[in-house]
Design an enzyme around this catalytic site. Structure first.
Site: not given
Ligand code: NAP
Ligand code: GCO
Length: 266
Positions: A147, A160
């Site tokens: 992230s 986080y």
């Molecule tokens: P999201 O839309 O919240 O999806 C997260 C997924 O993880 C959901 O399918 C959720 O299932 C699953 N999950 C959560 N807890 C779990 C557990 N204990 N066991 C199995 N599955 C679990 O998140 P996203 O934005 O796609 O993010 C995916 C990854 O990218 C995460 O690691 C997040 O930190 C990272 N990330 C996101 C962003 C962003 O801007 N979106 C940026 C950087 C990094 P449920 O719906 O059942 O909870």
């Molecule tokens: C926040 C966001 C970020 C993104 C991502 C950025 O609250 O700042 O959720 O943490 O999820 O991780 O890279």
């Protein structure tokens, strides 16, 4: 053989955790386009079913399993089931993750622990479960979804940021400990991506104006926009393919330039 074949995932089995939707779903879909067999898990059957339907709609015959990635017994059982029903996992993407946006001094230790459990302990648990078979097979690819918070802090995301900072170092340690077995472990550090996890940060305000955070992130991103989950597909295919066999312990930031940019002057 043409060089582009190095990016093929034909014949490879990929496990993407938490991939019913969001970033995991986009990465798994890109892997399928590159020829991989897709296996994913989610914490609830209804979400696994929803994910299976979504993959099917894209012509992808994925295999879905219910598994809480923080539960080591469930993870060990999941990996054994996949190895029996599908085959040995060649590519693991530790994608499942949660965030709790609470000012640190108001956050309970339980809430802090829960975020660390899913975002840091679980990648350890799942990687530990898949590495022995990767060693036996003579190769493996592990991609940890890091992230911006692997490098930067901000208000309300202490747990986080601690987890994602730790995940960066877990990535480097898996590289250090298992690189000798032809296992490459790298990270992808997405910028701000349009998924359910960030939906609260993009909500239109009651007066119809843009969410302040939405404005803020656009000003911090050179392209002045949020990124789409699909934009992570290419970098993920690269790190999952033979084309990246000499890349190890690297965090590939796919952030539209946020980390390089001081931000647009208001
Ligand atoms: P999201 O839309 O919240 O999806 C997260 C997924 O993880 C959901 O399918 C959720 O299932 C699953 N999950 C959560 N807890 C779990 C557990 N204990 N066991 C199995 N599955 C679990 O998140 P996203 O934005 O796609 O993010 C995916 C990854 O990218 C995460 O690691 C997040 O930190 C990272 N990330 C996101 C962003 C962003 O801007 N979106 C940026 C950087 C990094 P449920 O719906 O059942 O909870
Ligand atoms: C926040 C966001 C970020 C993104 C991502 C950025 O609250 O700042 O959720 O943490 O999820 O991780 O890279």
């Amino acid at each position: 053989m043409s060089y582009v074949n190095n990016f093929s995932l034909e014949g490879k089995i990929a496990l993407v955790t938490g991939a019913s939707y969001g970033i995991g779903f986009a990465i798994a879909s890109a892997f399928a386009d590159a020829g991989a067999t897709i296996v994913f898990n989610d914490i609830k059957q209804e979400l696994v079913d929803k994910g299976l339907a979504a993959y099917k709609e894209k012509g992808i015959e994925a295999k879905g399993y219910v598994c809480d990635v923080t539960n080591e017994a469930q993870v060990q059982e999941l990996v054994a089931k996949i190895e029996k029903e599908v085959g040995v996992i060649d590519i693991l993407v530790n994608n499942a993750g949660i965030i709790k946006r609470i000012p640190m001094t108001e956050m309970s230790a339980e809430d802090f622990r829960q975020v660390i459990d899913v975002d840091l302990n679980a990648p350890f648990i799942v990687s530990k479960a898949v590495i022995p078979s990767m060693i036996k097979k003579g190769h493996g690819k592990i991609i940890n979804i890091c992230s911006m918070m692997s490098e930067l802090g901000r208000e309300t995301v202490s747990a986080y940021a601690a987890a994602k900072g730790g995940l960066k170092m877990l990535t480097r340690n898996i590289c250090s400990e298992y690189g000798q077995y032809n296992i490459q472990c790298n990270g992808i550090g997405p910028g701000y991506i349009e998924t359910p996890q960030t939906a609260p940060l993009r909500e239109t305000q009651p007066d119809g104006s843009m969410h302040p955070f939405d404005k803020f992130i656009r000003a911090k991103t050179p392209a002045n926009r949020w990124l789409k989950p699909e934009e992570l597909g290419g970098p993920a295919v690269f790190l999952a393919s033979d084309a990246s066999d000499a890349v190890n312990g690297h965090i590939l930031y796919v952030d539209g330039g946020i980390l390089a940019y001081i931000g647009k002057q208001p």
